[in-house]
Design a protein around this motif. Structure first.
Motif, PDB file in Angstrom:
ATOM      1  N   SER A  36      -2.522  20.848   0.238  1.00 46.85           N
ATOM      2  CA  SER A  36      -2.348  22.321   1.162  1.00 46.85           C
ATOM      3  C   SER A  36      -3.407  22.490   2.022  1.00 46.85           C
ATOM      4  O   SER A  36      -3.032  23.202   3.170  1.00 46.85           O
ATOM      5  CB  SER A  36      -2.342  23.374  -0.030  1.00 46.85           C
ATOM      6  N   SER A  58      -2.867  21.722   9.816  1.00 43.88           N
ATOM      7  CA  SER A  58      -2.014  21.306  10.766  1.00 43.88           C
ATOM      8  C   SER A  58      -1.147  22.282  11.441  1.00 43.88           C
ATOM      9  O   SER A  58      -0.983  22.235  12.650  1.00 43.88           O
ATOM     10  CB  SER A  58      -0.910  20.332  10.164  1.00 43.88           C
ATOM     11  N   ILE A  59      -0.643  23.256  10.594  1.00 47.01           N
ATOM     12  CA  ILE A  59       0.206  24.420  11.071  1.00 47.01           C
ATOM     13  C   ILE A  59      -0.815  25.107  12.028  1.00 47.01           C
ATOM     14  O   ILE A  59      -0.260  25.484  13.169  1.00 47.01           O
ATOM     15  CB  ILE A  59       0.595  25.214  10.026  1.00 47.01           C
ATOM     16  N   SER A  96       2.918  23.079  -1.913  1.00 52.62           N
ATOM     17  CA  SER A  96       2.551  21.431  -1.655  1.00 52.62           C
ATOM     18  C   SER A  96       2.882  20.681  -2.720  1.00 52.62           C
ATOM     19  O   SER A  96       2.890  21.084  -3.899  1.00 52.62           O
ATOM     20  CB  SER A  96       0.957  21.774  -1.736  1.00 52.62           C
ATOM     21  N   ALA A 151       7.316  22.827   6.041  1.00 51.58           N
ATOM     22  CA  ALA A 151       6.586  22.881   7.335  1.00 51.58           C
ATOM     23  C   ALA A 151       7.808  23.506   8.363  1.00 51.58           C
ATOM     24  O   ALA A 151       7.481  24.050   9.235  1.00 51.58           O
ATOM     25  CB  ALA A 151       6.090  21.539   7.711  1.00 51.58           C
ATOM     26  N   SER A 173       1.018  26.850  -2.809  1.00 54.67           N
ATOM     27  CA  SER A 173      -0.323  26.412  -2.138  1.00 54.67           C
ATOM     28  C   SER A 173      -1.330  27.536  -2.344  1.00 54.67           C
ATOM     29  O   SER A 173      -0.980  28.966  -3.070  1.00 54.67           O
ATOM     30  CB  SER A 173      -0.131  26.600  -0.605  1.00 54.67           C
ATOM     31  N   ASN A 208       7.590  18.831   1.277  1.00 51.56           N
ATOM     32  CA  ASN A 208       6.837  19.365   2.357  1.00 51.56           C
ATOM     33  C   ASN A 208       7.128  19.475   3.652  1.00 51.56           C
ATOM     34  O   ASN A 208       6.894  20.396   4.346  1.00 51.56           O
ATOM     35  CB  ASN A 208       5.564  18.243   2.550  1.00 51.56           C
ATOM     36  N   SER A 243      -2.096  20.635   5.000  1.00 47.04           N
ATOM     37  CA  SER A 243      -0.976  21.325   5.949  1.00 47.04           C
ATOM     38  C   SER A 243      -1.181  22.874   6.505  1.00 47.04           C
ATOM     39  O   SER A 243      -0.886  22.903   7.793  1.00 47.04           O
ATOM     40  CB  SER A 243       0.385  21.516   4.749  1.00 47.04           C
ATOM     41  N   ARG A 244      -2.174  23.448   5.857  1.00 46.71           N
ATOM     42  CA  ARG A 244      -2.672  24.584   6.603  1.00 46.71           C
ATOM     43  C   ARG A 244      -3.184  24.228   7.796  1.00 46.71           C
ATOM     44  O   ARG A 244      -3.011  24.980   8.860  1.00 46.71           O
ATOM     45  CB  ARG A 244      -3.377  25.420   5.627  1.00 46.71           C
TER      46      ARG A 244
END
Lengths: 319, 191
Positions: free
Chosen positions: B173, B179-180, B88, B74, B122, B70, B176-177
């Motif tokens: 996933s 967060s990005i 992910s 990132a 993802s 992960n 993380s999406r």
């Protein structure tokens, strides 16, 4: 085998040249044309593994050894024993140390001085398989709890790397450990472990009872390790909809996705190793690979039992 | 002795353990991470270059490989490397009574019967919704990109791990999406 059928003999030579050139220039398409007819360039069906042979006891100076060939892939495994003091955390267990090496002899891609990347991967997965499957019962390697135990150094050398390295390496290591004989030893009062030269199993037991009566020494007779479920690996590669078992080095380098499934003779899954790749595995692929591995386990197990019978005569095999 | 490729970028992964020299565990982990990243990085866009991913283990409390994967993904997003998707990674353990539990800690990994790390692609948010999102009848994000197991388990337990991890990967996933997206929004506002 030519890609265009029905060629007159006069053109056979030039047709062969064309095939070779096609194979060099477009290796993937060359393979795809074969895969669409469910066969490989060497005529092997997609799900059949290459001829496998196991030879036990190839190294007379090792305590246990095996030479395994799967197609051209050749692995030589030897086991040497040494006496160590067991760790305080596990006083009645011995140890097994596995080392895998790919000397330059095995492949033109391996240069001296720089270990091939495959060597690290196979080494790690090999130790993982032996530890995860509990193949060696470490307590059998104990001589005197807390004072003396055996450490088995298992060295696996690749003599010819032609694909499916983990399959052959695991089989060689497991075969060598099965062939391993712990020598007859006695432990003196000072705690030294001394080998007993002229004793086989029966005489060892006799000495055992005499020793116990007279000098209260500990004597261990010559014995093999207790047999348990053998872990066996099968590497598969897939390309589009086709799944190939036991790829050669050429197939591994050309085709998209490779994974290795390790199962043991009692049906447990020891490892499912898929290190990324260009394609993800669908559930159907996973199920197919596991089915192929089950069949392969049965196949290799019978090959191994034959080799074991041959090498070790009519010893009773503990299941 | 660098391996240059005139047609595509090469991906290099270096895994530095918290302490001690690099052994076969670290080298094997490097291979796993590298081959998983090959799935998402568009290497053909950058011929004759190298993309180096360096992973330094700061603390290992279980699920190390999943965490590393992960992190690598990132970091690639942060670097602006063109990717054709995200990854992910999740991990789960199987207890001795056959119970599957997600995200084992280090003590849990040592005590349980077996543990598995998975990496899934993802879920794609496609700009063209008509494109088929399924491979062989199941969604792309259900495909197992990477699987690394330790310990022995029954086949059914493995399938059960796959099921549970797929569900967990969907959550990872999503997280993380978002967060990005948050961090990119923050950057833009900061400019």
């Amino acid at each position: 085998m030519t890609i265009t059928g029905g060629i007159a003999e006069a053109d056979a030579a030039s047709a062969t040249m064309e095939v070779e050139a096609y194979k060099r220039l477009y290796p993937l398409q060359f393979y795809e044309r074969h895969l669409d007819s469910d066969v490989r360039p060497d005529g092997r069906p997609l799900t059949r593994a290459r001829p496998t042979s196991v030879n036990l006891g190839s190294i007379a100076t090792a305590d246990g050894s095996a030479l395994v060939k799967i197609g051209n892939t050749t692995m030589l495994a030897g086991v040497k024993l040494e006496v160590i003091t067991p760790s305080t955390a596990s006083p009645n267990q011995g140890q097994v140390a596995v080392d895998f090496q790919m000397p330059s002899i095995c492949s033109p891609l391996v240069r001296p001085g720089r270990p091939a990347e495959a060597a690290w991967v196979v080494s790690e997965q090999l130790s993982n398989a032996l530890v995860s499957s509990n193949f060696v019962n470490l307590q059998q390697l104990c001589i005197v709890p807390g004072k003396a135990a055996w450490i088995a150094y298992v060295d696996v050398y690749c003599l010819d790397a032609d694909g499916s390295l983990l399959d052959a390496a695991l089989l060689a290591a497991v075969a060598a450990l099965t062939h391993l004989q712990l020598p007859a030893v006695k432990v003196t009062e000072t705690g030294r472990v001394v080998p007993l030269k002229n004793h086989n199993g029966d005489a060892g037991q006799e000495v055992d009872s005499i020793a116990k009566k007279n000098e209260d020494q500990i004597v261990k007779s010559r014995q093999r390790l207790e047999r348990s479920s053998m872990p066996i690996a099968l590497t598969c590669v897939s390309h589009r909809k086709h799944l190939l078992a036991d790829p050669s080095a050429e197939e591994e380098s050309i085709l998209q996705m490779s994974l290795t499934v390790i199962m043991d003779t009692s049906g447990r899954l020891i490892s499912f190793y898929k290190p990324g790749g260009a394609v993800a595995a669908t559930s159907a692929t996973v199920k197919d690979c596991i089915e192929l591995t089950k069949k392969r386990v049965a196949e290799v197990n019978s090959i191994f039992e034959e080799a074991y019978e041959e090498a070790c005569g009519t010893e009773m095999m503990v299941e | 002795m660098k391996k240059e490729n005139a047609e595509r970028a090469i991906i290099e992964v270096v895994w530095r353990a918290k302490s001690g020299l690099s052994g076969s565990y670290e080298k094997d982990a490097e291979v796993v991470v590298r081959r998983s990243l090959e799935y998402i990085i568009l290497t053909a866009l950058h011929p004759n270059t190298a993309i180096s991913v360096i992973l330094q283990v700061i603390n290992d409390d279980g699920s190390l490989l999943a965490c590393a994967m992960n992190a690598a993904c990132a970091a690639l997003v942060d670097a602006g490397i063109p990717l054709n998707g995200l990854l992910s990674a999740v991990s789960c353990g199987v207890t001795h009574d056959g119970q599957v539990f997600l995200d084992p800690t280090k003590p849990e990994e040592q005590k349980c019967k077996a543990y598995v790390s998975f990496v899934f692609p993802s879920r794609r948010l496609s700009a063209v919704p008509e494109l088929p999102a399924d491979v062989d009848g199941e969604p792309v994000e259900y495909g197992i990109l990477t699987s690394v197991t330790r310990g022995a388990m029954e086949v059914e337990e493995y399938f059960s791990c796959v099921e549970n991890c797929r569900a967990a990967a969907a959550k990872v996933s999503e997280f993380s999406r978002s967060s990005i997206e948050q961090s990119l929004k923050g950057n833009r506002d900061g400019c």
